[in-house]
Design a protein around this motif. Structure first.
Motif, PDB file in Angstrom:
ATOM      1  N   PHE A 260       0.821  -1.204   0.000  1.00  0.00           N
ATOM      2  CA  PHE A 260       0.000   0.000   0.000  1.00  0.00           C
ATOM      3  C   PHE A 260       0.866   1.270   0.000  1.00  0.00           C
ATOM      4  CE2 PHE A 260      -1.689   3.360   2.797  1.00  0.00           C
ATOM      5  CZ  PHE A 260      -2.776   3.791   2.039  1.00  0.00           C
TER       6      PHE A 260
ATOM      7  N   THR B 132       1.327   2.900  -3.374  1.00  0.00           N
ATOM      8  CA  THR B 132       0.167   3.320  -4.159  1.00  0.00           C
ATOM      9  C   THR B 132       0.133   4.843  -4.273  1.00  0.00           C
ATOM     10  OG1 THR B 132      -1.288   3.462  -2.218  1.00  0.00           O
ATOM     11  CG2 THR B 132      -1.130   1.318  -3.354  1.00  0.00           C
TER      12      THR B 132
ATOM     13  N   ASP C  12       6.873   7.593  -6.659  1.00  0.00           N
ATOM     14  CA  ASP C  12       6.013   7.770  -7.834  1.00  0.00           C
ATOM     15  C   ASP C  12       6.327   9.103  -8.506  1.00  0.00           C
ATOM     16  OD1 ASP C  12       3.609   8.685  -9.358  1.00  0.00           O
ATOM     17  OD2 ASP C  12       2.755   6.807  -8.645  1.00  0.00           O
TER      18      ASP C  12
END
Length: 341
Positions: A274, A277, A293
């Motif tokens: 998680f 994400t 990210d």
């Protein structure tokens, strides 16, 4: 007496089929029962995990119907690893330095492939090292070598207990090493050690000493700790991010022996996944970390100061080499501290 093998086989299959619904129900009940995870982490990560954990709990509940609760432990990074080695049953370990996971691998608590089970070598976010100075920056500190000037006093973390300290010392020593060579880097380290006025065990202690107790002219800390101060660092305290810097990684892993013993692997691994994400990456960015990210990073890029030479731990030979050179008993930092006494 002749045994009818076909009849026996039919009976066995029938018995298995009749038992299947109860077996599936039993498994479903086990997966829906509340589960508790223990998270052990370096001290200054508490604010970001206080935001990450509720988001994971909501997602997991919606996805599986299972309630997850967390026990959390925060402290100096080296002390946290020693606690796990000493028997603290952590399902998940969050560290600020990879070398604090290595002893757990050596003892068989964590599998050797731990840093390949998640993206980015299991580090969901990074940061760089920054230098906090007094309002107005009276000592005109701009670079790592300024910390070695004779009129500068420092608050320092203990590299024996703090990953933050190891990154900070490496950032300065490493920049001089790459730019000028081994002898100037050694000279920098000895002058740096001579300027240490107070040495503490964790990042939070260091910030309190510098801000609340007004000790020292400068403090090296993670950039994320300054971007989002959580009232630890007043806004009028400026900071410098030297253009030659090092990428700080924050690895996470499940403790394999614990999750297998407690039957928590499924949910513990889901939590570590998680963290990569987009939702979790945005939480990291809002907490001042540089998210893995790239799309999320771009949304928050303005809050990060530019770094022209960003080196990784591999550029210095990896942590085993660095520890042997800098932080092992009797290595360069011990020599520098001894000479400073």
């Amino acid at each position: 007496m002749k045994v009818n093998r076909r009849a026996v086989l039919t009976l066995a299959i029938f018995g298995s089929l009749t038992a299947l619904p109860s077996l599936l129900q039993s498994q479903a009940n086990a997966q829906s029962r509340p589960v508790e995870l223990t998270l052990v982490s370096y001290a200054v990560a508490k604010p970001v995990f206080e935001k990450l954990i509720p988001e994971f709990q909501k997602e997991w509940k919606a996805k599986t119907g299972q309630t997850v609760t967390f026990k959390e432990s925060y402290g100096a990074s080296g002390a946290q690893t020693r606690a796990v080695l000493g028997g603290l049953e952590a399902d998940i370990l969050a560290q600020n330095i990879t070398s604090n996971v290595t002893p757990l691998v050596e003892k068989g608590l964590v599998r050797s492939n731990w840093n390949t089970r998640l993206p980015n070598s299991a580090s969901p976010a990074t940061t760089v090292m920054a230098i906090i100075v007094r309002p107005g920056n009276p000592k005109k500190i701009q670079t790592w070598t300024d910390l070695a000037k004779p009129d500068v006093s420092l608050v320092s973390l203990n590299p024996k207990t703090s990953g933050n300290a190891r990154w900070g010392i490496l950032a300065g020593y490493g920049s001089v090493l790459k730019a000028q060579g081994a002898t100037p880097a050694r000279n920098f380290l000895f002058s740096f050690a001579k300027n240490i006025k107070t040495q503490v065990n964790s990042g939070r202690e260091a910030t309190d000493a510098f801000v609340k107790n007004r000790v020292g002219d400068a403090l090296i800390n993670f950039e994320n700790e300054i971007i989002v101060t959580n009232e630890a660092v007043p806004r009028d305290f400026p900071y410098v991010v030297p253009s030659a810097n090092v990428r700080v990684d924050f690895p996470v892993t499940v403790i394999d022996t614990v999750v297998d013993k407690r039957g928590t692997r499924r949910v513990a691994e889901a939590f570590t996944q998680f963290l990569f994400t987009p939702k979790a990456q945005a939480i990291y960015a809002e907490a001042g970390y540089r998210p893995f990210d790239r799309q999320v990073f771009q949304r928050y890029a303005k809050q990060f100061k530019p770094v022209q030479q960003l080196r990784t731990i591999a550029d210095f030979g990896g942590w085993p080499t660095i520890d042997k050179t800098l932080y092992a008993d009797g290595a360069l930092f011990d020599q520098a501290q001894k000479a400073a006494r």
